[in-house]
Design a protein around this motif. Structure first.
Motif, PDB file in Angstrom:
ATOM      1  N   UNK A  65      44.312 -32.634   5.010  1.00  0.00           N
ATOM      2  CA  UNK A  65      45.707 -33.017   5.031  1.00  0.00           C
ATOM      3  C   UNK A  65      46.665 -31.860   4.919  1.00  0.00           C
ATOM      4  N   UNK A  66      46.172 -30.693   4.541  1.00  0.00           N
ATOM      5  CA  UNK A  66      47.016 -29.510   4.410  1.00  0.00           C
ATOM      6  C   UNK A  66      46.682 -28.431   5.439  1.00  0.00           C
ATOM      7  N   UNK A  67      45.410 -28.310   5.777  1.00  0.00           N
ATOM      8  CA  UNK A  67      44.959 -27.281   6.706  1.00  0.00           C
ATOM      9  C   UNK A  67      44.587 -27.918   8.036  1.00  0.00           C
ATOM     10  N   UNK A  68      44.791 -27.176   9.110  1.00  0.00           N
ATOM     11  CA  UNK A  68      44.421 -27.620  10.440  1.00  0.00           C
ATOM     12  C   UNK A  68      43.727 -26.488  11.176  1.00  0.00           C
ATOM     13  N   UNK A  69      42.540 -26.763  11.682  1.00  0.00           N
ATOM     14  CA  UNK A  69      41.819 -25.782  12.481  1.00  0.00           C
ATOM     15  C   UNK A  69      42.002 -26.130  13.954  1.00  0.00           C
ATOM     16  N   UNK A  70      42.157 -25.112  14.771  1.00  0.00           N
ATOM     17  CA  UNK A  70      42.320 -25.311  16.199  1.00  0.00           C
ATOM     18  C   UNK A  70      41.699 -24.128  16.932  1.00  0.00           C
ATOM     19  N   UNK A  71      41.655 -24.231  18.243  1.00  0.00           N
ATOM     20  CA  UNK A  71      41.083 -23.141  19.023  1.00  0.00           C
ATOM     21  C   UNK A  71      41.747 -23.042  20.375  1.00  0.00           C
ATOM     22  N   UNK A  72      41.756 -21.836  20.902  1.00  0.00           N
ATOM     23  CA  UNK A  72      42.235 -21.551  22.242  1.00  0.00           C
ATOM     24  C   UNK A  72      41.070 -20.898  22.963  1.00  0.00           C
ATOM     25  N   UNK A  73      40.355 -21.684  23.730  1.00  0.00           N
ATOM     26  CA  UNK A  73      39.141 -21.185  24.366  1.00  0.00           C
ATOM     27  C   UNK A  73      39.419 -20.054  25.354  1.00  0.00           C
ATOM     28  N   UNK A  74      40.555 -20.112  26.023  1.00  0.00           N
ATOM     29  CA  UNK A  74      40.888 -19.076  26.990  1.00  0.00           C
ATOM     30  C   UNK A  74      41.065 -17.720  26.323  1.00  0.00           C
ATOM     31  N   UNK A  75      41.485 -17.721  25.070  1.00  0.00           N
ATOM     32  CA  UNK A  75      41.706 -16.482  24.330  1.00  0.00           C
ATOM     33  C   UNK A  75      40.562 -16.139  23.386  1.00  0.00           C
ATOM     34  N   UNK A  76      39.512 -16.964  23.366  1.00  0.00           N
ATOM     35  CA  UNK A  76      38.407 -16.777  22.424  1.00  0.00           C
ATOM     36  C   UNK A  76      38.927 -16.617  20.997  1.00  0.00           C
ATOM     37  N   UNK A  77      39.849 -17.471  20.652  1.00  0.00           N
ATOM     38  CA  UNK A  77      40.517 -17.375  19.362  1.00  0.00           C
ATOM     39  C   UNK A  77      40.568 -18.732  18.685  1.00  0.00           C
ATOM     40  N   UNK A  78      40.323 -18.738  17.389  1.00  0.00           N
ATOM     41  CA  UNK A  78      40.482 -19.925  16.571  1.00  0.00           C
ATOM     42  C   UNK A  78      41.543 -19.657  15.518  1.00  0.00           C
ATOM     43  N   UNK A  79      42.151 -20.728  15.032  1.00  0.00           N
ATOM     44  CA  UNK A  79      43.246 -20.615  14.093  1.00  0.00           C
ATOM     45  C   UNK A  79      43.016 -21.532  12.904  1.00  0.00           C
ATOM     46  N   UNK A  80      43.593 -21.163  11.795  1.00  0.00           N
ATOM     47  CA  UNK A  80      43.637 -22.030  10.635  1.00  0.00           C
ATOM     48  C   UNK A  80      45.072 -22.063  10.144  1.00  0.00           C
TER      49      UNK A  80
END
Length: 120
Positions: A65-80
């Motif tokens: 509920x506070x953190x969100x993980x995501x990714x951008x496959x084109x950039x080979x990058x994940x985010x938190x």
């Protein structure tokens, strides 16, 4: 030949937000999954969030509920994306990327960690 680098850590006040990035470079064919971990002083390293290749996400109860993980496959990058930060979120945050190389083999690669400090 593969490097995984985290960035985005820093010092914030309680209730603030940070966005961490995990970028993979080198001989990467694809990133199968990414996990964000954290380790606080005197504590074991724990899994915070994970995102699979198909986009399925899981979270530790402490951050749900506070953190969100995501990714951008084109950039080979994940985010938190970390919102509503609490002092107990203070830790070194690491990402681990399960990377498929061009030979078809997979291996988990750790970044060097990025420090997150949340003040009261």
């Amino acid at each position: 030949q593969v490097q995984v680098v985290e960035s985005g850590g820093g010092l914030v006040q309680s209730g603030g937000s940070l966005r961490l990035s995990c970028a993979a470079s080198g001989t990467v064919f694809s990133i199968e999954s990414v996990g964000w971990y954290r380790q606080a002083p005197g504590m074991q390293r724990e899994l915070v969030a994970q995102i699979a290749s198909g986009g399925t996400t899981t979270y530790a109860d402490s951050v749900k509920g506070r953190f969100t993980i995501s990714r951008d496959n084109a950039k080979n990058t994940a985010y938190l994306q970390m919102n509503s930060l609490k002092p107990e979120d203070t830790a070194v945050y690491y990402c681990n990327s399960i990377i498929k190389k061009f030979d078809g083999l997979t291996y988990g690669y750790w970044g060097q960690g990025t420090q997150v400090i949340v003040s009261s």
